[in-house]
Structures are given as C-alpha cells and as structure tokens.
Design an enzyme around this catalytic site. Structure first.
Site, short mmCIF file in Angstrom:
data_model
loop_
_atom_site.label_atom_id
_atom_site.label_comp_id
_atom_site.label_asym_id
_atom_site.label_seq_id
_atom_site.Cartn_x
_atom_site.Cartn_y
_atom_site.Cartn_z
N CYS A 236 -8.90 -4.28 -10.89
CA CYS A 236 -8.48 -3.04 -10.23
C CYS A 236 -7.16 -3.16 -9.44
O CYS A 236 -6.79 -2.23 -8.75
CB CYS A 236 -9.58 -2.52 -9.32
SG CYS A 236 -9.94 -3.61 -7.94
N ASP B 272 -4.10 -8.78 -4.12
CA ASP B 272 -4.28 -9.85 -3.14
C ASP B 272 -4.40 -11.21 -3.80
O ASP B 272 -3.93 -12.21 -3.25
CB ASP B 272 -5.52 -9.57 -2.27
CG ASP B 272 -5.18 -8.58 -1.17
OD1 ASP B 272 -4.16 -8.79 -0.49
OD2 ASP B 272 -5.90 -7.59 -1.00
N HIS C 180 0.82 -1.21 0.00
CA HIS C 180 0.00 0.00 0.00
C HIS C 180 0.85 1.26 0.00
O HIS C 180 0.44 2.31 -0.48
CB HIS C 180 -1.02 -0.04 1.14
CG HIS C 180 -2.11 -1.01 0.84
ND1 HIS C 180 -2.13 -2.29 1.34
CD2 HIS C 180 -3.16 -0.91 0.00
CE1 HIS C 180 -3.18 -2.92 0.84
NE2 HIS C 180 -3.82 -2.11 0.03
N GLU D 270 -10.62 -11.48 -4.93
CA GLU D 270 -9.18 -11.32 -4.64
C GLU D 270 -8.66 -12.44 -3.75
O GLU D 270 -7.51 -12.43 -3.33
CB GLU D 270 -8.90 -9.95 -4.03
CG GLU D 270 -9.76 -9.58 -2.83
CD GLU D 270 -9.49 -8.18 -2.31
OE1 GLU D 270 -8.46 -7.58 -2.65
OE2 GLU D 270 -10.34 -7.68 -1.54
C1 PEP Z 1 -6.23 -5.71 -4.68
O1 PEP Z 1 -6.03 -6.49 -3.75
O2 PEP Z 1 -5.87 -5.93 -5.85
C2 PEP Z 1 -6.90 -4.42 -4.44
C3 PEP Z 1 -7.24 -3.62 -5.43
O3 PEP Z 1 -7.13 -4.04 -3.14
P1 PEP Z 1 -5.98 -3.50 -2.16
O4 PEP Z 1 -4.75 -3.22 -2.99
O5 PEP Z 1 -6.50 -2.28 -1.51
O6 PEP Z 1 -5.79 -4.65 -1.21
MG MG Z 2 -7.05 -6.24 -1.89
#
Ligand code: PEP
Ligand code: MG
Length: 583
Positions: free
Chosen positions: A507, A460, A192, A436
């Site tokens: 995404c 994920d 993140h 995910e």
């Molecule tokens: C993902 O896991 O791809 C996602 C978009 O969510 P995050 O990156 O916030 O876990």
């Molecule tokens: Mg995620």
C-alpha cells in the site's frame, strides 16, 4: 521563461497564476511583486501591522486583569512598536524600492534589527529584547499569511501554490476548485504532502530546491506533474503546447474511467485485486468511481487534521460508517489505527515532547500504546463499525512481535467491554499489520503467525531500510523502492505470507507507480492498494502482461545490484511489454 525540474508526485498538467505561501516557522523566501502590485503590498503590510497591534492591545488588557501590570506591559511595548512609524516606514520603503512582497520586507526589517540587537549580547538591556522582536515578526507574518489564504479562498483561480514546504494539513485545506497545482522547494515522493496532493487530484512537483526567489507573485506557472517540471512565465508557444497536453491528459483520464468495471486480470488469466488508499471518508467515492474493490488503507489520523480536541468515539464511528456507505455492500475497508507523529501533525491537546528524531521517535503505534484511552476510543469505534460492513483492522509501524501482541491484547479488552455492554460487532474481525519497518520484514515469518494479513508500507520501508528521510529532497536518489535491499525485503514478506497462507497487500506509493506493477506481480503480489486516481493506469498494465512475463522480469530485477540498474531494466521491459503506455 524558466524551466525547473523536481520530483513528480501527482500526474497531470496545471496552468495558473503563482501564489507564494509561507509556512509557519520557515524562512520567508525572497520574492517580488509586479510594479502594479506595490501599493497593494504596502496596504497589506500596513493592515497586518494594525491587526497585530490590535491583538497586542487586547492581550495587554486581558493579561493586566489576570497577571498584573508588570506582565501586561510586555504586550503594551509590542503594541507600541507595531503602532509606531519606524518599522512601518522601513518596510514600506523596501517594498517600494525593491518591489518586494510584504512578507519578505517585514522579515528583512525585523531580521536586521534582531541581528544588531543579538550582537549586543544578552547582558545588554537591548540585547535581551530580541525575543520580543521575533515575536512581533511572527505575529505580523501570521496576519500576512492569513490574508494570503483569504486571497486564495476568494479567488476564482486557477492558482498554482508555490511554497518552501507545505504541511499535510495545509495541503488538505486547499480547495481544488481554485488551486490547480502545487510546487514546493522541499519534500519527497512519499511525503504526506505529496500523498494528499494525489488524493486531491492536484498535479504536483516537489523537491525543486530553492527557486522561490525566481518567481514573481502573479506570474503564469505551468506544472507538469508527469515530467516533474515547472515552467515559470512560459512563452506563447510553450503555453499553447501545454494547454493541449492538459486537454490530452483529461481525455486520457476519461478513457481510463471506462476501465472502471473491467476486472484487473492478466493476459494469462490471473486475477489481481485493486484497493484504494484514502485519507478522508469522502474519498471512498473516488474509489467507487475508479473501480476500486474496496479500501485497502484508510489513514485515519487525518480525522485529527485541524482539530484542537481529539475526535470522539462517535466522530470516529461516523467517519467509518460514511466510508462503508459510500463503498456499498460487500466491499472491504481496512481501517488503519492512528499513525500520528513524525511529519503527521501533532495534536495541540497532547503534550508531545519535541523529539530530536521524530521519524524514529514516539510515532504511530508507539504513541497509541502509551495513550491507551485514545487507542481504545478508536478501537471501540472500529469494532462497532465492523457490525455494519466488511471492516478489517490494521496496526501501523509495528517493529516487534511484542508490539503486535500488545495491540491484540488491547483489542481483546475492548472486545470484551463491548460484549459486556451488548454492543454488536464482528468478533472475527480480520486483524492485520503493516510491514514497514525492516525488523518486521526480517521476522515476517513469525509475524505471519500472529495476524490475518500483511500490508507492505513501502514509503516507510524504503526510508528505514536505506536510512533516508522520505521527505528530504536531497536524498531523492537514495530513497528508492527499486533498491535491491528493498526488493529483497518485499520478496521475503510476500514469501512469508504465502507460506503461512495469509493475505498480503502492498500500500505504499510504489503500488501506484505503473513502472513497478510488472515487478510487483512477478514478486507474487496479487493485491495492491493505491491512490484511486492511479487505478485505471495500473489496471491497464495488469491487463497488458502475462504472469509468466512478470515473473521472469522480477527474477531478473532481483539479480541486479543497484536501484539505477533496476529502474533502467524496468523501463526497458515496460516499453517492450506495455508499449501503449511506456512507448
Ligand atoms: C507506508 O509507509 O508505505 C504507508 C502506506 O503509510 P504512510 O505513508 O501513511 O506512512
Ligand atoms: Mg507508513
């Protein structure tokens, strides 16, 4: 001049002065300062001891009133050590002799004493005092870190932040007008921290492994976010070369901006929808500027960033309304319910038990379903916002059908409450789920009967499919969206969505990496949601290829046996089909 390689996570070139930041709870890296800075470091160290001593005296007074002398004496003893000359003088001479940064000198002095005390054993009077010294070290370092952040705030930049690791909150608090780039020893492409660096538009390289000992605060640093390289103390020729690359990149960005209003359509006329991923409401403007057709993923947990109290329903509602207003009418906003936990800050107000395996723990929807009041507050705000724009709701980290059904039940309850209270909302609000977790991907055809849309979270999905922590730099080779197992799962999810006639979006960070665009189109995706910064680049690829070519590439890629083979093949095909970008 030293050149180091890491993982590129946010493109562009940044040139600036090194500032090393230590993070709470992490080892302090061995590092040096210029000879001219030695006196300044000694002054910083003395100020930090004095501030920690003042805080200890204050605690002593406050605790004496509440809990009596016996307890308050502990703080009195801390204050005495902080005010005394022993620790100060030892730290001072280490800074003077070795040109060490104040943080490192303090941690060495206290670390040495703690170790000698620990050797005496817990039954010894001194052996049992090592916890006090650790506490003192923590306090002094906290002041030194505070000074560092103050220095960053008051500096005119350009600065490059170097750190062992940075939390998403620390990264989000950096001001891009002063901080121009980011480099960390740890972290991975989908951490993140990396995602926030992208959102702030900061060129960033992570996962370099230990290198901070080789940096002197104040050195010149080049961050090449494209090649994943970091150059320490560049020579004149390199500096000039990178200055012109930085300017070229800026021009390229300007050129890309001109693509804002042209549609994302393949050469054989197939339309693709590009949405933006956002973490903060103001980023809706970045989506607008880059030509996103809406927000495909709003990571609402960032409303909790730096807060000690849970946001109220009004605060949630206001944030969502800001996004709706910034985007303008008719543009969808997919609001994802809280995905807190794992590497995303835990709230001080929650009593979250420390977990051995937080990525496999009470994270995200699991946390919301155990905290229904918190969950319902957010659902009420989302539903209220749905009365003002094209709002869609999405649940993260769903791993079983029971979970998605439970989420829908809670949503129904909130809808009934709002209905009874006469609060307007869209009672046909589209409800979707992130896919995910591999279990959800495997059961995608059953999940498709429960929801209006899927959004594939590859960050994920890759981590859980390959059992490889997305933030661990040592697993960067293994953690790959190009792995054949991941590709098969994506294909299954897309096929299930098409079969049941529901929308499917992708995404994770994979959707913002132009290397994969061809493959994703070929696998049947027509909606991508990505960091707005990457939209023009992805649009360029889409407009350069035909769907027929993309399908052929995907078919071939899905036959390959390893991530490495897939990547080599994709590079080759991209060079052939989109030479202006990959040539
Ligand atoms: C993902 O896991 O791809 C996602 C978009 O969510 P995050 O990156 O916030 O876990
Ligand atoms: Mg995620």
């Amino acid at each position: 001049m030293k050149i180091l390689s890491g993982i590129s996570v946010s493109p562009g070139v940044a040139i600036g002065t090194a500032v090393v930041l230590d993070a709470e709870g992490q080892r302090v890296s061995a590092r040096h300062v210029e000879a001219s800075q030695v006196e300044n470091e000694i002054a910083r160290m003395r100020q930090a001891f004095a501030a920690a001593a003042r805080a200890a005296r204050e605690s002593q007074r406050a605790v004496a009133d509440k809990l009596g002398r016996q307890i308050s004496d502990i703080f009195g003893a801390h204050a005495q050590l902080l005010e005394g000359q022993v620790l100060l003088q030892k730290s001072e001479s280490l800074i003077r002799q070795n040109h060490w940064a104040a943080e490192y000198a303090v941690s060495q002095v206290l670390g040495d004493i703690v170790q000698s005390m620990a050797r005496l054993g817990p039954e010894n009077r001194f052996g049992s005092r090592s916890a006090d010294l650790l506490d003192i070290e923590r306090q002094v370092l906290q002041h030194l870190r505070g000074q560092r952040r103050e220095q960053i705030r008051s500096s005119r930049g350009p600065l490059i932040i170097l750190a062992t690791d940075l939390s998403p909150s620390e990264t989000a608090n950096l001001d891009p007008s002063q901080v121009h780039g980011l480099v960390t020893e740890g972290g991975g492409k989908a951490s993140h921290t990396a995602i926030i660096a992208g959102a702030l538009g900061l060129p960033a390289v992570v996962g370099l492994g230990p290198f901070l000992e080789e940096v002197t605060d104040g050195s010149t640093i080049i961050v090449d976010g494209q090649a994943g390289q970091v150059i320490i103390d560049p020579d004149e020729e390199t500096l000039q070369r990178y200055q012109s690359r930085r300017d070229d990149f800026r021009h390229l960005e300007q050129k890309w901006l001109q693509l804002r209003d042209v549609p994302a359509v393949t050469r054989d006329n197939h339309r693709v929808t590009l949405f933006g991923n956002i973490e903060f409401p103001h980023e809706a403007r970045h989506c607008q500027e880059r030509g996103a057709e809406g927000v495909g993923l709003y990571r609402t947990e960032f409303l909790y960033l730096g807060k000690t109290e849970d946001p109220t329903e009004e605060e949630h509602f206001e944030a969502y309304m800001q996004v709706i207003r910034e985007l303008g009418p008719g543009r969808p906003v997919v609001i994802r319910t809280l995905d807190l936990g794992a590497d995303k800050f835990h709230m001080a107000s929650w009593k979250v038990e420390p977990e051995r395996n937080p990525f496999l723990g009470v994270r995200s929807i699991r946390l919301c379903l155990r905290n229904l009041a918190l969950f319902k507050t957010q659902l009420r705000a989302i539903l209220r916002a749905s009365g003002h724009g094209d709002v869609r709701i999405m649940f993260p980290m769903i791993s079983t059908l029971a979970e998605i059904r439970q989420c829908k039940l809670v949503l129904n309850e909130v809808q009934e409450d709002l209905h009874d209270a006469g609060v307007p909302f869209n009672d046909r609000i589209p409800v979707g789920t992130m896919i995910e977790v591999p279990s959800a991907a495997i059961l995608a055809d059953q999940f498709a009967r429960e929801v209006d849309f899927f959004s594939i979270g590859t960050n994920d999905l890759v981590q859980y499919t390959l059992a490889a922590d997305r933030t661990n730099e040592n697993l960067a080779q293994l953690y790959s969206p190009a792995d054949p197992a991941v590709l098969r799962l994506i294909r299954m999810i897309v096929d299930a969505a098409h079969k049941h006639n529901i929308e499917v979006n992708i995404c994770g960070e994979m959707s913002g990496d132009s290397l994969y665009t061809l493959l994703l189109l070929g696998m049947g995706l027509r909606q991508l949601s990505l960091t707005p910064q990457h939209i023009p680049e992805i649009k360029t690829v889409i407009r350069s290829v035909t769907l027929t070519e993309a399908k052929r590439v995907a078919e071939e890629a899905l036959r390959l046996e390893s991530a490495r083979d897939v990547l080599t093949y994709l590079r080759e095909q991209n060079r052939r089909l989109v030479p202006e970008m990959f040539g």
